[in-house]
Design a protein around this motif. Sequence first.
Motif, mmCIF file in Angstrom:
data_model
loop_
_atom_site.group_PDB
_atom_site.id
_atom_site.type_symbol
_atom_site.label_atom_id
_atom_site.label_comp_id
_atom_site.label_asym_id
_atom_site.label_seq_id
_atom_site.Cartn_x
_atom_site.Cartn_y
_atom_site.Cartn_z
ATOM 1 N N ASN A 117 4.238 -4.363 13.403
ATOM 2 C CA ASN A 117 4.018 -3.925 14.701
ATOM 3 C C ASN A 117 3.895 -5.505 15.298
ATOM 4 N N LEU B 44 2.695 -1.328 8.156
ATOM 5 C CA LEU B 44 3.023 -0.862 9.486
ATOM 6 C C LEU B 44 2.953 -1.581 10.765
ATOM 7 N N ALA C 79 7.004 -1.902 4.280
ATOM 8 C CA ALA C 79 6.677 -1.364 4.926
ATOM 9 C C ALA C 79 5.942 -3.579 4.517
ATOM 10 N N LEU D 261 12.838 3.355 9.560
ATOM 11 C CA LEU D 261 11.227 4.037 9.109
ATOM 12 C C LEU D 261 11.154 5.059 8.437
ATOM 13 N N ASP D 262 11.855 6.038 8.215
ATOM 14 C CA ASP D 262 11.399 6.304 7.106
ATOM 15 C C ASP D 262 10.927 5.920 6.062
ATOM 16 N N ARG D 263 11.945 4.754 5.481
ATOM 17 C CA ARG D 263 11.467 4.101 4.399
ATOM 18 C C ARG D 263 10.614 3.725 4.280
ATOM 19 N N ALA D 264 10.454 2.325 5.465
ATOM 20 C CA ALA D 264 9.072 2.239 4.886
ATOM 21 C C ALA D 264 7.720 2.751 5.464
ATOM 22 N N ALA D 265 7.216 4.014 5.799
ATOM 23 C CA ALA D 265 6.577 4.836 5.276
ATOM 24 C C ALA D 265 6.627 5.327 4.708
ATOM 25 N N ARG D 266 7.302 5.023 3.391
ATOM 26 C CA ARG D 266 7.476 5.588 2.595
ATOM 27 C C ARG D 266 6.939 4.653 0.926
ATOM 28 N N ASP E 281 -2.214 1.863 2.050
ATOM 29 C CA ASP E 281 -2.249 2.184 3.535
ATOM 30 C C ASP E 281 -1.166 1.919 4.097
ATOM 31 N N VAL E 282 0.454 2.490 3.979
ATOM 32 C CA VAL E 282 0.891 2.168 4.637
ATOM 33 C C VAL E 282 1.439 2.315 6.225
ATOM 34 N N SER E 283 -0.018 3.144 6.451
ATOM 35 C CA SER E 283 0.110 2.855 8.765
ATOM 36 C C SER E 283 -0.224 1.678 8.518
#
Lengths: 252, 252
Positions: A154, A150, B149, B139-144, A145-147
């Motif tokens: 954080n 991330l 991440a 953030l865009d790349r990390a979300a992908r 899970d990327v979320s």
Amino acid sequence: MNMRDDRLAIRESSPAMSVRPKMAVHDLEIVSALRGVPALQALPQAVMTRLATGAIRLDLIRGESLFGAEAHCAGLYVVASGRIMLSVGSAEAGHKVIRLAEAGDILGLSATLLGLDTFASAEALVDSTVVLLTRETLLDRAARDVSLALALANIGARQSRNLAIDLESVSLQSGRERIVNYLLANAATGPAGPLTVLLSAKKSIIASRLSVTPEYFSRTLHELISAGAIAVNGRQIVILDAVRLRHSDHPA
Amino acid sequence: MNMRDDRLAIRESSPAMSVRPKMAVHDLEIVSALRGVPALQALPQAVMTRLATGAIRLDLIRGESLFGAEAHCAGLYVVASGRIMLSVGSAEAGHKVIRLAEAGDILGLSATLLGLDTFASAEALVDSTVVLLTRETLLDRAARDVSLALALANIGARQSRNLAIDLESVSLQSGRERIVNYLLANAATGPAGPLTVLLSAKKSIIASRLSVTPEYFSRTLHELISAGAIAVNGRQIVILDAVRLRHSDHPA
DNA sequence: CGAGCTGTTGATCTCAATCAATCTGAGTGG
DNA sequence: CCACTCAGATTGATTGAGATCAACAGCTCG
């Protein structure tokens, strides 16, 4: 609905896997603890549930050690309730409190992510409950899970910033300034009306957190009392004159 | 193949989007800079390439500021070459160097991830090149890419740990101990044979990094010379007697 | 060759640590 | 209910590491 057995303390020694059959309730408790972490609040429910599966609840009594310094770190600890003191140092060099973790705070992040031993030691200041996400579980879930990944980033960023703030205050401010700023930063208007600080631990621990000796902390508080800026009653400190307090950062 | 224009300095003010047509070469440089970051080394090539796309190269001359304190942070800065000084504090309160970043180091992580202003200020100590990954791109790349991440989380964890180490040394060690430990930790056996430390910045900056005054740093080095533990020649310090040095952490 | 940094050296000062008694007050057991 | 305890807090006396202030020495580079 009497599955209240779940509420019994599960110590580190017992992997808690035995409660699997009653997982539903168990997991609900875990999830609610995890929701208490600001950085995790926005996670999708599915991710949260997956994270909770395999998490271990630990109940600590006052004074109990969660982990020592330079020890293997089982994983990420999420404080569900109570208060955990994180401190660095050794018996010879002395100790320094670097954080007082409360509900929603996270311990062991850097050790877990880097796969290193713990750097600080953690001890419960009051009876506390923490949730352990083992390294394996955490890395597995984060990889899916990327979320979550991330969110971990954080949390790390937040901790870095807080440490940098501490480093700045220790380096650039006088002990007196740190004490005054601490009071101002932790003041809250209680129900009683006046601006009040309720120290979250004994004075000697707060003193260490502020990088001053207990003696110096005591003296300084009493100087602030003499100056009419505050009133002290045990762990409760009433700010009588915020303006004067703010300007009391140099000796009388 | 003379696309050498790419090597010209692209300042922060020019978003560098104009070089898009020559991206192939541009990106190769970027990728090689990113590969210099330990935490990013294991990233799949595809992720790396996607990350490099949209990255901006910045060339700084000695003394140039990358960003100030309490400023908007454009994104993550990856040091490709040179040396960047990160310091906290203000004109009134003084300054304290918290990090000397070299190739492979990363700046602005916490500001970028948390979406806050920078906490420290960054200045090039020598001509340097950094790669900027804007917040949006990152953030865009990390979300992908979960791997990215997680790499960010690792970098945050590493920075936290280093800050905690600094906080511990400032709190628990004497200035003399910090200086001695710094020398021992940074000693390398050069081609010349003897164990040598080459200070990576002027002494006053190293002093600040160690949380001592330049005067005290100078005095202490000279005491160590008198003790026969080291020899100093400008920024080059030869460790003559590591054992004696290690035990020189209390005054003569 | 003099202007400007960087670093060294000397003299002095001070914040906060340390050492050393008390004091206080929340338990605890009788 | 009270004497005892013992950890935590306070207070006093003293000390010292390291900062500060000030003057000067070296180097580098126009």
